[in-house]
Design a protein around this motif. Structure first.
Motif, PDB file in Angstrom:
ATOM      1  N   LEU A 197     -37.785  42.355  24.857  1.00 38.35           N
ATOM      2  CA  LEU A 197     -39.122  42.629  24.337  1.00 38.35           C
ATOM      3  C   LEU A 197     -39.050  43.692  23.235  1.00 38.35           C
ATOM      4  N   SER A 198     -38.165  44.657  23.415  1.00 36.10           N
ATOM      5  CA  SER A 198     -38.015  45.721  22.417  1.00 36.10           C
ATOM      6  C   SER A 198     -37.566  45.151  21.077  1.00 36.10           C
ATOM      7  N   ALA A 199     -36.578  44.254  21.111  1.00 36.30           N
ATOM      8  CA  ALA A 199     -36.064  43.669  19.871  1.00 36.30           C
ATOM      9  C   ALA A 199     -37.142  42.856  19.161  1.00 36.30           C
ATOM     10  N   LEU A 200     -37.897  42.087  19.920  1.00 32.22           N
ATOM     11  CA  LEU A 200     -38.960  41.281  19.319  1.00 32.22           C
ATOM     12  C   LEU A 200     -40.056  42.167  18.743  1.00 32.22           C
ATOM     13  N   ALA A 201     -40.355  43.277  19.428  1.00 35.72           N
ATOM     14  CA  ALA A 201     -41.367  44.209  18.926  1.00 35.72           C
ATOM     15  C   ALA A 201     -40.906  44.882  17.645  1.00 35.72           C
ATOM     16  N   LEU A 202     -39.636  45.259  17.589  1.00 30.18           N
ATOM     17  CA  LEU A 202     -39.094  45.882  16.374  1.00 30.18           C
ATOM     18  C   LEU A 202     -39.087  44.889  15.212  1.00 30.18           C
ATOM     19  N   ALA A 203     -38.782  43.629  15.512  1.00 27.95           N
ATOM     20  CA  ALA A 203     -38.788  42.598  14.464  1.00 27.95           C
ATOM     21  C   ALA A 203     -40.191  42.417  13.897  1.00 27.95           C
ATOM     22  N   GLU A 204     -41.191  42.413  14.769  1.00 24.46           N
ATOM     23  CA  GLU A 204     -42.571  42.267  14.301  1.00 24.46           C
ATOM     24  C   GLU A 204     -43.003  43.502  13.503  1.00 24.46           C
ATOM     25  N   LEU A 205     -42.624  44.694  13.980  1.00 21.88           N
ATOM     26  CA  LEU A 205     -42.938  45.919  13.247  1.00 21.88           C
ATOM     27  C   LEU A 205     -42.281  45.905  11.873  1.00 21.88           C
ATOM     28  N   CYS A 206     -41.087  45.356  11.790  1.00 21.99           N
ATOM     29  CA  CYS A 206     -40.390  45.236  10.512  1.00 21.99           C
ATOM     30  C   CYS A 206     -41.242  44.448   9.516  1.00 21.99           C
ATOM     31  N   TYR A 207     -41.746  43.303   9.937  1.00 19.26           N
ATOM     32  CA  TYR A 207     -42.564  42.456   9.062  1.00 19.26           C
ATOM     33  C   TYR A 207     -43.845  43.175   8.648  1.00 19.26           C
ATOM     34  N   LYS A 208     -44.526  43.798   9.608  1.00 22.13           N
ATOM     35  CA  LYS A 208     -45.775  44.499   9.307  1.00 22.13           C
ATOM     36  C   LYS A 208     -45.545  45.656   8.333  1.00 22.13           C
ATOM     37  N   THR A 209     -44.405  46.334   8.467  1.00 26.28           N
ATOM     38  CA  THR A 209     -44.086  47.444   7.570  1.00 26.28           C
ATOM     39  C   THR A 209     -43.847  46.940   6.151  1.00 26.28           C
ATOM     40  N   LEU A 210     -43.178  45.804   6.019  1.00 24.49           N
ATOM     41  CA  LEU A 210     -42.963  45.207   4.695  1.00 24.49           C
ATOM     42  C   LEU A 210     -44.294  44.915   4.007  1.00 24.49           C
ATOM     43  N   LEU A 211     -45.195  44.276   4.741  1.00 24.02           N
ATOM     44  CA  LEU A 211     -46.492  43.927   4.161  1.00 24.02           C
ATOM     45  C   LEU A 211     -47.275  45.178   3.765  1.00 24.02           C
ATOM     46  N   LYS A 212     -47.193  46.214   4.579  1.00 25.47           N
ATOM     47  CA  LYS A 212     -47.977  47.434   4.356  1.00 25.47           C
ATOM     48  C   LYS A 212     -47.410  48.297   3.230  1.00 25.47           C
ATOM     49  N   ASP A 213     -46.090  48.442   3.178  1.00 26.86           N
ATOM     50  CA  ASP A 213     -45.492  49.443   2.295  1.00 26.86           C
ATOM     51  C   ASP A 213     -44.531  48.887   1.246  1.00 26.86           C
ATOM     52  N   GLY A 214     -44.269  47.583   1.263  1.00 25.50           N
ATOM     53  CA  GLY A 214     -43.254  47.024   0.368  1.00 25.50           C
ATOM     54  C   GLY A 214     -43.518  47.271  -1.100  1.00 25.50           C
ATOM     55  N   LEU A 215     -44.690  46.915  -1.572  1.00 23.21           N
ATOM     56  CA  LEU A 215     -45.003  47.077  -2.995  1.00 23.21           C
ATOM     57  C   LEU A 215     -45.031  48.552  -3.370  1.00 23.21           C
TER      58      LEU A 215
END
Length: 362
Positions: A197-215
């Motif tokens: 569950l931890s790995a899946l949560a970190l993977a989802e947080l990774c995607y959300k962080t890209l969308l929020k802060d990537g640009l």
């Protein structure tokens, strides 16, 4: 099957932390081989030399020749044996770091990984990607443990060309979607166990962080400044993506990347740039909702990641060449077989064409 999550012994990130390299190295061994190459070596050598000199620690600098291949690994292992090296340190980009991990494994000593760019999720993993001397994908070297220390100086990362951190976003982009597919299939991840569950949560947080802060991170790095968005994206590209892919699993996106290495037209691209297109192919392959695909396309477009074959330099390749890519992506043992349904070359070929058409619309 057991659940397994893998991670480095320590993860250290911040402005100026490369100056602390000797402190962490000495905790593992008293004689270090430090490998880096090209322009990186000229940038980091003064900082590293001062760090080790101030600590009165023995170290040897060696130039990395540019490819993580068997020949280069064997050359560096021989140097380690001759100099009785107690710890291996890789300073640079993904191939330098993968080589350092492989050399430390064969020489049987600890390894410290010091990325100077945030272009891949290679730094934290117990994995080295081995290429041929010509730069084509050859195999994965599965290592028994993750790096002992990962140390990433955000100030140095911010001075690198913005294209590199964007490429890291492309690599990180696949993390959530591949972990999601792997979680559905129930196949073991790179760690050897099913996703936690931890790995899946970190993977989802990774995607959300890209969308929020990537640009925002891209714009900051273009001005060579470190902002909170830059720190967040470095962590997403390196740590969140690293733990997410290794303990969450790989699937179609990276397999398509491996297939794309067959095309000479794509050799100028960074790993993450090809993985970004591979992510779009995976979404087409699994018939993901159009809303989700459009969100990924919009993100790629905003930061400058490729969304179609023309962006890869492969807009005019033949049907036969694309089918060869598809077949390579479906080779026995490839991660595409972690998808929660059966995949063959015809399906991948069709998904490549659909992804290309979707990308052209952006």
């Amino acid at each position: 099957m057991e659940k397994i999550i893998s991670s480095p012994g320590k993860y250290i990130q911040g402005k100026g932390v490369l100056a602390s390299l000797a402190k962490y190295s000495l905790q593992l061994g008293d004689t270090a081989l430090i490998m880096s190459g090209g322009m990186v070596k000229s940038i980091v050598t003064p900082i590293i030399s001062k760090s080790f000199s101030d600590a009165h620690a023995a170290f040897y600098m060696e130039t990395f020749e540019g490819e993580c291949c068997r020949t280069e690994i064997d050359r560096l292992v021989a140097i380690c044996k001759a100099k009785q090296i107690k710890v291996v340190i890789g300073v640079g980009g993904g191939k330098t770091l993968d080589t350092a991990k492989a050399v430390a494994y064969y020489h049987q000593v600890p390894v410290v990984i010091a990325p100077t760019i945030a272009s891949t999720d290679a730094p934290t993993s117990a994995l080295s990607v081995i290429y041929t001397e010509a730069g084509q994908f050859e195999s994965y070297l599965m290592l028994p443990k993750n790096p002992d220390v990962v140390l990433i100086d955000s100030q140095i990362v911010a001075r690198a060309p913005a294209r590199l951190i964007v490429a890291g976003m492309g690599d990180a982009l696949a993390t959530y979607f591949e972990a999601r597919a792997n979680g559905c299939s129930g196949n073991p991840a790179m760690s050897g166990g099913i996703p936690t569950l931890s790995a899946l949560a970190l993977a989802e947080l990774c995607y959300k962080t890209l969308l929020k802060d990537g640009l925002k991170a891209k714009l900051a790095v273009e001005s060579q400044v470190v902002t909170q968005a830059v720190e967040n994206i470095i962590e997403a590209n390196t740590y969140l993506s690293g733990i997410g892919f290794e303990s969450g699993g790989l699937a179609a996106a990276h397999a398509v990347h491996n297939g794309l290495t067959l095309l000479s037209e794509c050799h100028h691209l960074f790993h993450g740039e090809k993985v970004a297109f591979g992510t779009l192919v995976q979404l087409a392959l699994e018939n993901a909702p159009l809303e989700e695909i459009n969100q990924v396309l919009a993100f790629c477009h905003s930061v400058g990641l490729p969304t179609c074959l023309a962006d890869l330099g492969a807009g005019d390749v033949s049907k036969e060449a694309l089918m060869a890519v598809a077949k390579a992506a479906c080779a026995a043992g490839e991660t595409i077989h972690n998808m929660p349904f059966k995949v063959d070359a015809d399906a991948v070929y069709g998904a490549i064409l659909v992804a290309d058409q979707l990308g052209k619309r952006v």
